[in-house]
Design an enzyme around this catalytic site. Sequence first.
Site, short mmCIF file in Angstrom:
data_model
loop_
_atom_site.label_atom_id
_atom_site.label_comp_id
_atom_site.label_asym_id
_atom_site.label_seq_id
_atom_site.Cartn_x
_atom_site.Cartn_y
_atom_site.Cartn_z
N ALA A 97 -26.63 45.44 -13.14
CA ALA A 97 -25.50 44.66 -13.64
C ALA A 97 -24.73 45.44 -14.70
O ALA A 97 -25.32 46.22 -15.44
CB ALA A 97 -25.99 43.35 -14.24
N GLU A 117 -34.10 49.62 -26.94
CA GLU A 117 -35.37 48.92 -26.72
C GLU A 117 -36.56 49.90 -26.74
O GLU A 117 -37.59 49.63 -26.14
CB GLU A 117 -35.33 48.17 -25.38
CG GLU A 117 -34.33 47.04 -25.39
CD GLU A 117 -34.37 46.24 -24.09
OE1 GLU A 117 -34.72 45.05 -24.13
OE2 GLU A 117 -34.03 46.82 -23.03
N LYS A 176 -43.08 48.30 -13.90
CA LYS A 176 -41.69 48.37 -14.38
C LYS A 176 -41.63 49.15 -15.70
O LYS A 176 -40.71 49.92 -15.93
CB LYS A 176 -41.10 46.97 -14.55
CG LYS A 176 -39.68 46.97 -15.12
CD LYS A 176 -38.91 45.75 -14.72
CE LYS A 176 -37.61 45.55 -15.48
NZ LYS A 176 -36.80 46.69 -15.77
N SER A 236 -28.36 53.82 -17.38
CA SER A 236 -29.50 53.00 -17.84
C SER A 236 -29.09 52.15 -19.04
O SER A 236 -28.14 52.49 -19.75
CB SER A 236 -30.68 53.89 -18.23
OG SER A 236 -30.43 54.52 -19.47
N LEU A 281 -27.01 41.55 -17.46
CA LEU A 281 -27.98 40.99 -16.51
C LEU A 281 -28.00 39.46 -16.54
O LEU A 281 -28.00 38.80 -15.49
CB LEU A 281 -29.38 41.54 -16.80
CG LEU A 281 -30.44 41.09 -15.80
CD1 LEU A 281 -30.17 41.69 -14.44
CD2 LEU A 281 -31.82 41.46 -16.29
#
Length: 292
Positions: A120, A258, A176, A245, A11
């Site tokens: 990305a 994460e 998000k 993902s 990204l």
Amino acid sequence: MEIVVFGAGSLGSLVGGLCAREHHVTLVGRDPHIQAVRDSGLHVGGAFDFTVRPAARTDPPPSADLALVTVKAFDTDDAARALVDCDLDAVCSLQNGLGNEERLATRLDGVLAGTCTYGARLVEPGRVECTGIGEIALGAPDGGRSACAERVGRALRRAGVETTVADDMPRRLWKKLAVNAGINPTTALARVENGALADEPLHGIAGDAARETARVAREQGVDLGDDEAVAALDAVVEATAANTSSMLQDVRAGRRTEIDAINGAVVDRADAPVPVNRTLAGLVRAWEAGDQ
Ligand code: KPL
């Protein structure tokens, strides 16, 4: 504008590459990617097809107008420490999860919150692919108007980056988070691309995680409805159906995920039980502890 992108993974490299069409950009990341960018420039493919020559380093430059922070959530404290000696006017987090801005602000001034829905993929050192044109939303971390965010927004738009300057960043960050809490662990555990969440049983699991996240947002005073969270999840599943993902990419590469900043953050902030987020977090953490 002088822009430093701290965390030139997929990204960061995409956003940095887009910005480098208009601004002086420095990518900070790791070799061999950084060395490849130094040697041959950065090629941006997929939805774009151009090569730029940003500066590329493994440590931050002495100054810049803006730092875009794109490191993984668990590297945020290190990013704040590394950027403390860089003379900056503004810092914008474009990371997954909650709490990144607070961590950056313990050492840095002018911190903005941001979300980024561009897709990305780092294809190989020096080459990044845009797998979906999205947008960056940025603004004051606590909401409200911010002259600094307006300035950064104008600079990103000048570079052709779709950008919204928002006065409701807490709500956007929670929305998000609801999307990531549904998609990331479910795809990582089931080893499927995002589009597989359109069908049962995975749609139900991801939807329940998003609904629980919306409920915790409301407990924290953020007005996010269950239906809105699930609609956002469904829209991202459809728009990114062919994408892997970030958590599944991490799992496939044997890297730390994460999970703490996503489902772990939901569990930590919840007043009432959040069994789906707790289960997903537990399963991903068990994988991290065992199989990495
Ligand atoms: O942000 C993402 C991620 O993979 O981390 C989503 C929105 C789930 C897209 O893949």
